[in-house]
Design a protein around this motif. Sequence first.
Motif, short mmCIF file in Angstrom:
data_model
loop_
_atom_site.label_atom_id
_atom_site.label_comp_id
_atom_site.label_asym_id
_atom_site.label_seq_id
_atom_site.Cartn_x
_atom_site.Cartn_y
_atom_site.Cartn_z
N GLY A 1 0.83 -1.21 0.00
CA GLY A 1 0.00 0.00 0.00
C GLY A 1 0.86 1.25 0.00
O GLY A 1 1.88 1.31 -0.68
N VAL A 2 0.45 2.22 0.81
CA VAL A 2 1.21 3.48 0.89
C VAL A 2 2.38 3.29 1.84
O VAL A 2 2.18 2.90 3.00
N VAL A 3 3.59 3.54 1.38
CA VAL A 3 4.78 3.39 2.23
C VAL A 3 5.41 4.77 2.43
O VAL A 3 5.61 5.52 1.47
N LEU A 4 5.71 5.06 3.68
CA LEU A 4 6.33 6.35 4.03
C LEU A 4 7.85 6.21 4.07
O LEU A 4 8.36 5.25 4.66
N ALA A 5 8.54 7.17 3.47
CA ALA A 5 10.01 7.21 3.57
C ALA A 5 10.42 8.45 4.34
O ALA A 5 9.96 9.55 4.03
N VAL A 6 11.27 8.26 5.35
CA VAL A 6 11.84 9.39 6.10
C VAL A 6 13.33 9.38 5.78
O VAL A 6 14.02 8.41 6.09
N MET A 7 13.81 10.40 5.12
CA MET A 7 15.15 10.33 4.54
C MET A 7 16.08 11.45 5.01
O MET A 7 15.61 12.52 5.39
N PRO A 8 17.39 11.21 4.95
CA PRO A 8 18.37 12.23 5.38
C PRO A 8 18.89 13.04 4.20
O PRO A 8 18.70 12.68 3.04
N TRP A 9 19.59 14.09 4.52
CA TRP A 9 20.07 15.06 3.53
C TRP A 9 21.38 14.64 2.89
O TRP A 9 21.82 15.25 1.92
N ASN A 10 22.08 13.64 3.46
CA ASN A 10 23.49 13.50 3.05
C ASN A 10 23.67 12.99 1.62
O ASN A 10 24.61 13.39 0.93
N PHE A 11 22.77 12.08 1.18
CA PHE A 11 22.72 11.73 -0.25
C PHE A 11 21.27 12.02 -0.64
O PHE A 11 20.44 11.11 -0.70
N PHE B 1 14.98 3.91 -2.14
CA PHE B 1 13.66 3.54 -1.61
C PHE B 1 12.64 3.49 -2.76
O PHE B 1 11.86 2.54 -2.90
N ILE B 2 12.63 4.53 -3.59
CA ILE B 2 11.60 4.69 -4.61
C ILE B 2 11.62 3.54 -5.63
O ILE B 2 10.56 2.97 -5.96
N ALA B 3 12.81 3.20 -6.14
CA ALA B 3 12.87 2.25 -7.27
C ALA B 3 12.27 0.88 -6.90
O ALA B 3 11.35 0.42 -7.58
N PRO B 4 12.71 0.24 -5.82
CA PRO B 4 12.08 -1.05 -5.50
C PRO B 4 10.64 -0.91 -5.00
O PRO B 4 9.79 -1.74 -5.35
N THR B 5 10.37 0.12 -4.22
CA THR B 5 9.05 0.23 -3.59
C THR B 5 7.97 0.46 -4.65
O THR B 5 6.90 -0.18 -4.62
N LEU B 6 8.24 1.35 -5.59
CA LEU B 6 7.25 1.61 -6.65
C LEU B 6 7.19 0.47 -7.66
O LEU B 6 6.11 0.14 -8.16
N MET B 7 8.34 -0.15 -7.96
CA MET B 7 8.29 -1.28 -8.90
C MET B 7 7.50 -2.45 -8.31
O MET B 7 6.91 -3.24 -9.05
N ALA B 8 7.47 -2.56 -6.98
CA ALA B 8 6.68 -3.63 -6.35
C ALA B 8 5.19 -3.33 -6.38
O ALA B 8 4.38 -4.18 -6.02
N GLY B 9 4.81 -2.10 -6.77
CA GLY B 9 3.39 -1.76 -6.86
C GLY B 9 2.86 -0.96 -5.70
O GLY B 9 1.66 -0.70 -5.61
N ASN B 10 3.75 -0.55 -4.78
CA ASN B 10 3.33 0.33 -3.69
C ASN B 10 3.30 1.77 -4.18
O ASN B 10 3.92 2.10 -5.20
N THR B 11 2.64 2.64 -3.41
CA THR B 11 2.79 4.07 -3.65
C THR B 11 3.63 4.64 -2.50
O THR B 11 3.72 4.04 -1.43
N ARG C 1 16.72 -4.58 5.08
CA ARG C 1 17.69 -4.37 4.01
C ARG C 1 17.08 -3.55 2.90
O ARG C 1 15.88 -3.69 2.59
N GLU C 2 17.90 -2.71 2.29
CA GLU C 2 17.52 -2.03 1.06
C GLU C 2 18.34 -2.66 -0.07
O GLU C 2 19.31 -3.37 0.17
N LEU C 3 17.94 -2.36 -1.28
CA LEU C 3 18.69 -2.74 -2.49
C LEU C 3 18.72 -4.27 -2.72
O LEU C 3 18.35 -5.05 -1.85
#
Length: 452
Positions: A120-130, A138-148, A433-435
């Motif tokens: 479903g809807v997934v929230l990302a809380v992200m830092p400024w460093n990158f 976060f976006i590439a796998p999460t959206l490709m899986a069909g989440n928003t 894990r990410e990626l």
Amino acid sequence: MQSVNPASGEVIATYEDHTSEQVQAAIARAHEAFGSYRRTPFATRAGWMNAAADVLERRADELARLATREMGKTVEAARQEVLKCAVACRFYAEHAEGFLAPKTVQTEAQEAYVVHQPLGVVLAVMPWNFPYWQAFRFIAPTLMAGNTGLLKHASNVPGCALAIEDVLREAGFPEGVFTTLLIGSAGVEGVLKDDRVTAVSLTGSEGAGRAVSATAGGQLKPAVMELGGSDPFIVMPSADLDLAAKTAVTARTINNGQSCIAAKRFIVHADVYDAFTEAFIAGLKALKVGDPEADDTDVGPLATPQIREDIHRQLQDAVNKGARVRLGGEVPEGDGNYYPVTALDQLTPEMDVWLEETFGPVALIFRVGSLDEAIDLANATTFGLGSSAWTSDAAERRRFVEDLEAGSVFINAMVASDPRLPFGGIKNSGFGRELGEHGILQFVNIKTVSVG
Ligand code: NDP
């Protein structure tokens, strides 16, 4: 919210925080979009994701300059970061369907298999460093899986946060599939407690991780936490010392020293201590600290005055308790959050830097007498993100792989994230894990189907 140029202290833009009505509307749009987006074929999503990669590549220079002006990394580093985001988009566009394909399992049932469905809807809380990379991984796998997705980015990079939304809109993703929320950290709890928000991914400090994972736990919502690190960089006598020293310079100073996986503790065997430290410090000394928009700058300013204050407090504490300054250590006069490339040795456990993360260009160098001592010291931290060990001895390599308490072990190389490999930590560096394939499995329902 303000964008302040770390090189000058000048306010470059001011943004209105989103009101609670705007946040509610964004959650509603993300929830509604999920209803149809989850049923789009992988090929359609991959088309949008590849288009996002095209936009990133085409707009790399403009996006890079924006990041440099908001958080101080060099323009070339920012450009490389944008291009890496495009690589991640293409990687998941190509592989998501395979990673999430149904898997048949032999049981007594007529048919049994496992399917992977978006949450479903997934929230990302992200830092400024990158500011781009953290969001896109976060976006590439999460959206490709069909989440928003909803992004609450760090408050000092609102320009990058809005630019990310713009890139995805330009790529053609439908309305509501990805939205940036301009809210402060105090607004995260309310969003995560909303029934329409199903999960959270946070990259940031240990404190933020504790706060947000507590809320997620209270709501029984899945969470991925990518937190700080105090990564060891171990040099054994059999190492290629020139390459180790050269790599150590990059590993400590990447992103002006503000990276979770920057090498922070250099643990050097006594037999090569003098040779390694001499080459390492000479390499650090050769770096040019200065204007991040100038082509010949290696290290720009720290992102905020607070970060400079924190790192200098850590340095003074160590020096007051007997550490030796081998390089740098003086706050320069003038505008901007500049801090010199610094190296310390003769460190002891009562110093704050022994356990705290150093989020700036300050190298901590330790002398050890054996492999066991190196591993014990490497593990004597509350963090467990990455680790790098330099040796040409196969038995030593096995020990490092087996015994280093970290989410990754890089042998004869610096720790780096790669869309193809899982990334994350243990201990106070977080969980999940990410990626890679593991990353896309974090925000899916692994649904068992058994037909009797
Ligand atoms: P912060 O934890 O301060 O901020 C990260 C994000 O969390 C920001 O969006 C921030 O919002 C938000 N935040 C902070 N506190 C809370 C809270 N109590 N509740 C909800 N949200 C909160 O970290 P930094 O920006 O200073 O980033 C540096 C840290 O991130 C370092 O410790 C570093 O090691 C770690 N990091 C980890 C990585 C990893 O993959 N493991 C990668 C990169 C960095 P706001 O800006 O509005 O305060």
